[in-house]
Design a protein around this motif. Structure first.
Motif, PDB file in Angstrom:
ATOM      1  N   THR A  97       0.856  -1.179   0.000  1.00 21.67           N
ATOM      2  CA  THR A  97       0.000   0.000   0.000  1.00 21.67           C
ATOM      3  C   THR A  97       0.895   1.233   0.000  1.00 21.67           C
ATOM      4  O   THR A  97       1.774   1.370   0.853  1.00 21.67           O
ATOM      5  CB  THR A  97      -0.912   0.019   1.240  1.00 21.67           C
ATOM      6  N   GLN A  99       0.704   5.445  -0.033  1.00 19.44           N
ATOM      7  CA  GLN A  99      -0.229   6.537   0.213  1.00 19.44           C
ATOM      8  C   GLN A  99       0.491   7.881   0.185  1.00 19.44           C
ATOM      9  O   GLN A  99       1.649   7.975   0.572  1.00 19.44           O
ATOM     10  CB  GLN A  99      -0.929   6.343   1.556  1.00 19.44           C
ATOM     11  N   THR A 110      -4.276   6.761  -2.553  1.00 23.39           N
ATOM     12  CA  THR A 110      -3.966   5.432  -2.038  1.00 23.39           C
ATOM     13  C   THR A 110      -3.901   4.478  -3.221  1.00 23.39           C
ATOM     14  O   THR A 110      -4.810   4.440  -4.048  1.00 23.39           O
ATOM     15  CB  THR A 110      -5.040   4.955  -1.044  1.00 23.39           C
ATOM     16  N   GLY A 138       2.186   1.158   3.643  1.00 26.37           N
ATOM     17  CA  GLY A 138       1.416   0.508   4.702  1.00 26.37           C
ATOM     18  C   GLY A 138       0.168   1.296   5.024  1.00 26.37           C
ATOM     19  O   GLY A 138      -0.274   2.148   4.265  1.00 26.37           O
ATOM     20  N   GLY A 139      -0.411   1.005   6.183  1.00 22.30           N
ATOM     21  CA  GLY A 139      -1.689   1.596   6.558  1.00 22.30           C
ATOM     22  C   GLY A 139      -2.813   0.706   6.059  1.00 22.30           C
ATOM     23  O   GLY A 139      -2.594  -0.443   5.667  1.00 22.30           O
ATOM     24  N   THR A 140      -4.006   1.221   6.053  1.00 22.20           N
ATOM     25  CA  THR A 140      -5.143   0.442   5.578  1.00 22.20           C
ATOM     26  C   THR A 140      -5.665   1.047   4.281  1.00 22.20           C
ATOM     27  O   THR A 140      -5.563   2.255   4.063  1.00 22.20           O
ATOM     28  CB  THR A 140      -6.277   0.402   6.621  1.00 22.20           C
ATOM     29  N   ALA A 141      -6.230   0.191   3.447  1.00 18.14           N
ATOM     30  CA  ALA A 141      -6.716   0.654   2.150  1.00 18.14           C
ATOM     31  C   ALA A 141      -7.941  -0.129   1.718  1.00 18.14           C
ATOM     32  O   ALA A 141      -8.031  -1.329   1.956  1.00 18.14           O
ATOM     33  CB  ALA A 141      -5.622   0.499   1.099  1.00 18.14           C
ATOM     34  N   GLN A 142      -8.868   0.581   1.106  1.00 26.50           N
ATOM     35  CA  GLN A 142     -10.001  -0.029   0.422  1.00 26.50           C
ATOM     36  C   GLN A 142      -9.899   0.430  -1.019  1.00 26.50           C
ATOM     37  O   GLN A 142     -10.080   1.611  -1.317  1.00 26.50           O
ATOM     38  CB  GLN A 142     -11.321   0.405   1.049  1.00 26.50           C
ATOM     39  N   GLY A 150      -7.649   5.341   1.830  1.00 26.60           N
ATOM     40  CA  GLY A 150      -6.850   4.704   2.856  1.00 26.60           C
ATOM     41  C   GLY A 150      -6.734   5.546   4.100  1.00 26.60           C
ATOM     42  O   GLY A 150      -7.149   6.703   4.136  1.00 26.60           O
ATOM     43  N   ASP A 153      -3.033   4.681   9.610  1.00 22.20           N
ATOM     44  CA  ASP A 153      -2.766   3.920  10.835  1.00 22.20           C
ATOM     45  C   ASP A 153      -1.765   2.793  10.556  1.00 22.20           C
ATOM     46  O   ASP A 153      -1.987   1.947   9.707  1.00 22.20           O
ATOM     47  CB  ASP A 153      -4.068   3.368  11.427  1.00 22.20           C
TER      48      ASP A 153
END
Length: 175
Positions: A97, A99, A110, A138-142, A150, A153
């Motif tokens: 990921t 960003q 993202t 990194g982190g979160t992604a949709q 994203g 976090d």
């Protein structure tokens, strides 16, 4: 190579390219004025995710082109929309990921790699020429087709990049 009398135009819709060789490839110019273009690959340095022998003009839409770093092509000087070019010290594995956050730490882009990638060229209306963006992995992604939303976090800061400042050409059409 000289630019031929050829043109690739993307005005809307969604185009996803998974390439072993050159991704979005024009032996002349290419213009993107709308829609979404996602290019995954190539992973070898003899080809580029974006390859134009003329100029790549981006006046709208969203473009995310990830691949090798030696022949990265970026939006040309005739473009009205700015972008960023990220080149990593070593290739990032598939599923990474990536960003971009603006100066207020808001995520503006993202992308999740579908293949190993050493370079990412990204342009959208959310990118402002001359502005500095912080690059994270990194982190979160949709995401859908690699692009989405994203959150930072758990993401790791990788450095900063200024929109519209691209590195020197290494291949045809690059800048």
């Amino acid at each position: 190579m000289a630019a031929g009398d050829y043109t690739v135009e993307v005005t809307g819709g969604s185009l996803t390219i998974n390439s072993q060789g050159d991704g979005l490839d024009s032996n002349g110019n290419a213009t993107i004025s709308g829609g979404t273009v996602v290019v995954n690959g190539p992973t070898n340095d003899g080809n580029g995710a974006l390859d134009v022998n003329g100029e790549l003009v981006v006046n709208g839409g969203t473009v995310a082109a990830a691949g090798s770093s030696s022949m990265a092509v970026t939006p040309g000087t005739s473009s009205s929309q700015s972008g960023v070019q990220l080149t990593f010290g070593s290739a990032r594995p598939a599923g990474t990921t990536i960003q971009l956050a603006d100066s207020s730490s808001a995520v503006v882009a993202t992308f999740v790699t579908a293949k190993q990638a050493a370079s990412l060229v990204f342009t959208s209306a959310a990118i402002t020429a001359g502005e500095e963006y912080t690059v994270y992995t990194g982190g979160t992604a949709q995401v859908t087709a690699g692009i989405g939303e994203g959150m930072l976090d758990g993401a790791q800061q990788q450095g900063t990049v200024t929109a519209g400042e691209y590195t020197a050409a290494r291949g045809p059409g690059g800048r």
